[in-house]
Design a protein around this motif. Sequence first.
Motif, PDB file in Angstrom:
ATOM      1  N   GLU A 248       0.834  -1.204   0.000  1.00 32.31           N
ATOM      2  CA  GLU A 248       0.000   0.000   0.000  1.00 32.31           C
ATOM      3  C   GLU A 248       0.869   1.254   0.000  1.00 32.31           C
ATOM      4  O   GLU A 248       0.646   2.174  -0.795  1.00 32.31           O
ATOM      5  N   LYS A 249       1.856   1.280   0.877  1.00 23.10           N
ATOM      6  CA  LYS A 249       2.737   2.448   0.982  1.00 23.10           C
ATOM      7  C   LYS A 249       3.483   2.695  -0.330  1.00 23.10           C
ATOM      8  O   LYS A 249       3.523   3.821  -0.834  1.00 23.10           O
TER       9      LYS A 249
ATOM     10  N   PRO B 211       2.920   3.873  -8.454  1.00 24.40           N
ATOM     11  CA  PRO B 211       2.057   2.759  -8.864  1.00 24.40           C
ATOM     12  C   PRO B 211       2.790   1.661  -9.636  1.00 24.40           C
ATOM     13  O   PRO B 211       2.342   0.524  -9.684  1.00 24.40           O
TER      14      PRO B 211
ATOM     15  N   SER C 275       2.821   1.560  -3.413  1.00 21.64           N
ATOM     16  CA  SER C 275       1.977   1.849  -4.579  1.00 21.64           C
ATOM     17  C   SER C 275       1.450   3.278  -4.560  1.00 21.64           C
ATOM     18  O   SER C 275       1.186   3.855  -5.616  1.00 21.64           O
ATOM     19  N   LYS C 276       1.320   3.866  -3.375  1.00 14.29           N
ATOM     20  CA  LYS C 276       0.937   5.281  -3.288  1.00 14.29           C
ATOM     21  C   LYS C 276       2.075   6.176  -3.782  1.00 14.29           C
ATOM     22  O   LYS C 276       1.830   7.193  -4.419  1.00 14.29           O
ATOM     23  N   GLN C 277       3.304   5.795  -3.473  1.00 17.33           N
ATOM     24  CA  GLN C 277       4.469   6.573  -3.903  1.00 17.33           C
ATOM     25  C   GLN C 277       4.739   6.396  -5.391  1.00 17.33           C
ATOM     26  O   GLN C 277       5.132   7.336  -6.066  1.00 17.33           O
TER      27      GLN C 277
END
Length: 139
Positions: free
Chosen positions: A88-89, A95, A91-93
């Motif tokens: 999650e972390k 994709p 993929s936010k930074q």
Amino acid sequence: ELEELYEKYKDYGFEILDFPCNQFGEQAPGTIEEINEFCALHFNTKFERFAKINVNGEHAIPLYKELVKEKGFNGFNPNHKLTPVLEEKLSKQDPNYKQDPSIKWNFTKFLIDAEGTVIERFEPTEDMKVVEEYIKNQI
């Protein structure tokens, strides 16, 4: 677990070279002296620790540039409790982080043989029993 592996296999020529890095959630903010003291006090580590470095970006040391070129990112262990948090972390930074060979988080490990060949890369989510099997196959 790293210290246990070191103690178990050091007499066979196995070494751990620890390169602290503060590029991941600022998990290693102190000086190298503070990091050494923390690791010795909390984990009784005896393996070699070097100065803090960068493993990603333009200031990454040449060793890590070569390591990630040899063994890129191949995903996290889907059974590890940290995997969904990291995915999650990251993929936010970015994709597309899975396509980038860079180091994703602290405690990424590389197994290198005596000739300098990079045998395997282990993400911090890998079960240490898997890491140990690779080590045993090298001794």
